[in-house]
Enzyme design. Sequence first.
Site, PDB file in Angstrom:
ATOM      1  N   ALA A  65       0.854  -1.190   0.000  1.00  0.00           N
ATOM      2  CA  ALA A  65       0.000   0.000   0.000  1.00  0.00           C
ATOM      3  C   ALA A  65       0.886   1.235   0.000  1.00  0.00           C
ATOM      4  O   ALA A  65       2.011   1.203   0.506  1.00  0.00           O
ATOM      5  CB  ALA A  65      -0.876  -0.007   1.246  1.00  0.00           C
ATOM      6  N   GLY A 108       0.560  -5.096   0.851  1.00  0.00           N
ATOM      7  CA  GLY A 108      -0.560  -5.197  -0.094  1.00  0.00           C
ATOM      8  C   GLY A 108      -0.125  -5.822  -1.413  1.00  0.00           C
ATOM      9  O   GLY A 108      -0.946  -6.406  -2.128  1.00  0.00           O
ATOM     10  N   GLU A 111      -0.363  -9.399  -0.868  1.00  0.00           N
ATOM     11  CA  GLU A 111      -1.804  -9.725  -0.840  1.00  0.00           C
ATOM     12  C   GLU A 111      -2.397  -9.700  -2.248  1.00  0.00           C
ATOM     13  O   GLU A 111      -3.258 -10.519  -2.591  1.00  0.00           O
ATOM     14  CB  GLU A 111      -2.528  -8.752   0.105  1.00  0.00           C
ATOM     15  N   GLU A 131       4.179  -5.045   7.330  1.00  0.00           N
ATOM     16  CA  GLU A 131       3.358  -3.997   7.941  1.00  0.00           C
ATOM     17  C   GLU A 131       3.722  -3.739   9.396  1.00  0.00           C
ATOM     18  O   GLU A 131       3.630  -2.621   9.887  1.00  0.00           O
ATOM     19  CB  GLU A 131       1.861  -4.381   7.852  1.00  0.00           C
TER      20      GLU A 131
HETATM   21  N1  CO8 Z   1       4.534   3.264  -0.362  1.00  0.00           N
HETATM   22  C1  CO8 Z   1       4.971   4.456  -0.837  1.00  0.00           C
HETATM   23  N2  CO8 Z   1       6.219   4.635  -1.334  1.00  0.00           N
HETATM   24  C2  CO8 Z   1       7.038   3.568  -1.351  1.00  0.00           C
HETATM   25  C3  CO8 Z   1       6.643   2.310  -0.875  1.00  0.00           C
HETATM   26  C4  CO8 Z   1       5.319   2.184  -0.372  1.00  0.00           C
HETATM   27  N3  CO8 Z   1       4.833   1.008   0.085  1.00  0.00           N
HETATM   28  N4  CO8 Z   1       7.669   1.458  -1.001  1.00  0.00           N
HETATM   29  C5  CO8 Z   1       8.679   2.161  -1.559  1.00  0.00           C
HETATM   30  N5  CO8 Z   1       8.296   3.431  -1.769  1.00  0.00           N
HETATM   31  C6  CO8 Z   1       9.079   4.510  -2.359  1.00  0.00           C
HETATM   32  C7  CO8 Z   1      10.151   5.040  -1.397  1.00  0.00           C
HETATM   33  O1  CO8 Z   1       9.595   6.006  -0.535  1.00  0.00           O
HETATM   34  C8  CO8 Z   1      11.162   5.599  -2.353  1.00  0.00           C
HETATM   35  O2  CO8 Z   1      10.696   6.864  -2.794  1.00  0.00           O
HETATM   36  P1  CO8 Z   1      11.731   8.136  -2.798  1.00  0.00           P
HETATM   37  O3  CO8 Z   1      12.755   7.759  -3.829  1.00  0.00           O
HETATM   38  O4  CO8 Z   1      10.875   9.284  -3.205  1.00  0.00           O
HETATM   39  O5  CO8 Z   1      12.300   8.205  -1.428  1.00  0.00           O
HETATM   40  C9  CO8 Z   1      11.084   4.673  -3.559  1.00  0.00           C
HETATM   41  O6  CO8 Z   1       9.830   3.998  -3.453  1.00  0.00           O
HETATM   42  C10 CO8 Z   1      12.166   3.604  -3.578  1.00  0.00           C
HETATM   43  O7  CO8 Z   1      12.134   2.947  -2.319  1.00  0.00           O
HETATM   44  P2  CO8 Z   1      13.461   2.731  -1.419  1.00  0.00           P
HETATM   45  O8  CO8 Z   1      14.427   3.850  -1.635  1.00  0.00           O
HETATM   46  O9  CO8 Z   1      13.024   2.472  -0.036  1.00  0.00           O
HETATM   47  O10 CO8 Z   1      14.034   1.413  -2.121  1.00  0.00           O
HETATM   48  P3  CO8 Z   1      14.921   0.276  -1.464  1.00  0.00           P
HETATM   49  O11 CO8 Z   1      15.340  -0.583  -2.608  1.00  0.00           O
HETATM   50  O12 CO8 Z   1      15.970   0.844  -0.589  1.00  0.00           O
HETATM   51  O13 CO8 Z   1      13.918  -0.550  -0.520  1.00  0.00           O
HETATM   52  C11 CO8 Z   1      11.854  -1.675   0.033  1.00  0.00           C
HETATM   53  C12 CO8 Z   1      12.846  -1.252  -1.087  1.00  0.00           C
HETATM   54  C13 CO8 Z   1      12.543  -2.646   0.960  1.00  0.00           C
HETATM   55  C14 CO8 Z   1      10.661  -2.326  -0.659  1.00  0.00           C
HETATM   56  C15 CO8 Z   1      11.424  -0.408   0.811  1.00  0.00           C
HETATM   57  O14 CO8 Z   1      11.037   0.592  -0.087  1.00  0.00           O
HETATM   58  C16 CO8 Z   1      10.273  -0.661   1.754  1.00  0.00           C
HETATM   59  O15 CO8 Z   1      10.464  -1.200   2.813  1.00  0.00           O
HETATM   60  N6  CO8 Z   1       9.052  -0.234   1.328  1.00  0.00           N
HETATM   61  C17 CO8 Z   1       7.882  -0.336   2.166  1.00  0.00           C
HETATM   62  C18 CO8 Z   1       7.356  -1.751   2.189  1.00  0.00           C
HETATM   63  C19 CO8 Z   1       6.155  -1.857   3.099  1.00  0.00           C
HETATM   64  O16 CO8 Z   1       6.233  -1.561   4.271  1.00  0.00           O
HETATM   65  N7  CO8 Z   1       5.035  -2.298   2.544  1.00  0.00           N
HETATM   66  C20 CO8 Z   1       3.801  -2.462   3.290  1.00  0.00           C
HETATM   67  C21 CO8 Z   1       2.977  -1.209   3.214  1.00  0.00           C
HETATM   68  S1  CO8 Z   1       1.545  -1.288   4.222  1.00  0.00           S
HETATM   69  C22 CO8 Z   1       0.475  -2.300   3.364  1.00  0.00           C
HETATM   70  O17 CO8 Z   1       0.760  -2.757   2.316  1.00  0.00           O
HETATM   71  C23 CO8 Z   1      -0.860  -2.577   4.027  1.00  0.00           C
HETATM   72  C24 CO8 Z   1      -1.872  -3.065   2.992  1.00  0.00           C
HETATM   73  C25 CO8 Z   1      -3.235  -3.039   3.580  1.00  0.00           C
HETATM   74  C26 CO8 Z   1      -4.328  -3.057   2.508  1.00  0.00           C
HETATM   75  C27 CO8 Z   1      -4.767  -1.695   2.080  1.00  0.00           C
HETATM   76  C28 CO8 Z   1      -5.788  -1.101   3.050  1.00  0.00           C
HETATM   77  C29 CO8 Z   1      -6.149   0.338   2.798  1.00  0.00           C
END
Ligand code: CO8
Length: 257
Positions: A65, A108, A111, A131
């Site tokens: 998400a 997500g 999922e 999450e």
């Molecule tokens: N949301 C928004 N932006 C994101 C997300 C995300 N989930 N993941 C990555 N990005 C963005 C980063 O902010 C970054 O943007 P910027 O360059 O502007 O800073 C860009 O993508 C690249 O990301 P990273 O620099 O972090 O890249 P890395 O290669 O270092 O790391 C990872 C990759 C490990 C995937 C890391 O980005 C990460 O941990 N992302 C978040 C993963 C996460 O926590 N996902 C779960 C989110 S919550 C969820 O999914 C709940 C779902 C519920 C259903 C929906 C109900 C409403």
Amino acid sequence: MPYEHILVETEPPVGIIRLNRPKVLNALSFDVLREIVDALEKFDKDETIKATLLTGSDEAFSAGADIKELSEATPVGLIERNQFALWDRLKRTAKPIVGAVSGYAYGGGCELAMNCDIIIASETAKFGQPEINIGIMPGAGGTQRLTRTIGKFRSMEMILTGQPITAREAEKHGLVNKVVPVEAYLQEAKKLAMQISQKAPVAVRLAKEAVLKAFDTPLEEGLQYERRNFYLLFSTEDMKEGMKAFTEKRPPHFKGR
Ligand code: CO8
């Protein structure tokens, strides 16, 4: 309808949906999900399409998400937005969805992958429910679908530690069908979608429905459901054609009727 966050192509009989928010690793904003569901429903109505391929990029199927969007969310806002209505529609997609997953399938994104019917993963794919690291928990089926697929203990570990698993581990635990090199996952997924597309469409649809029924019914009820779908297929022209072709030792020509 032109889409902003996904790319949609058709290679009849296969429809292809590609998440396209590379700057945020295909994070699933509300609008992305709305577009995916809209495209899937359009393919459901398109007679030239028999199966859908759902994919992201080599780097990310989807990192989950959109955290920026979620960070602004309030309980009332989430209720009003009712995003889960979209997930419910996704679940009701009639035609088979083959997921081609590479890179991150997190939160997500994991999922979303679990809403596919078959998953082909690249060797670089990683599946996770991280999450917990941001103070929440899976909300789009992760606690249920992951547990039913890989079991209580592995799910607990993934969901409570946020630690992802590799494609090979996912394959070992039955979360993906097949792992192939990154150069081959799209082709492999397409091949499977093509293979399914050659089968009798009504049988495919009813068989998919019956398999999914196993997730939310006791065995006896599921067996009754299967039986009703089985009987129903004996009213189709394709059933007659399939059996006739078998006896005549030729390939069947299915019409979807
Ligand atoms: N949301 C928004 N932006 C994101 C997300 C995300 N989930 N993941 C990555 N990005 C963005 C980063 O902010 C970054 O943007 P910027 O360059 O502007 O800073 C860009 O993508 C690249 O990301 P990273 O620099 O972090 O890249 P890395 O290669 O270092 O790391 C990872 C990759 C490990 C995937 C890391 O980005 C990460 O941990 N992302 C978040 C993963 C996460 O926590 N996902 C779960 C989110 S919550 C969820 O999914 C709940 C779902 C519920 C259903 C929906 C109900 C409403």
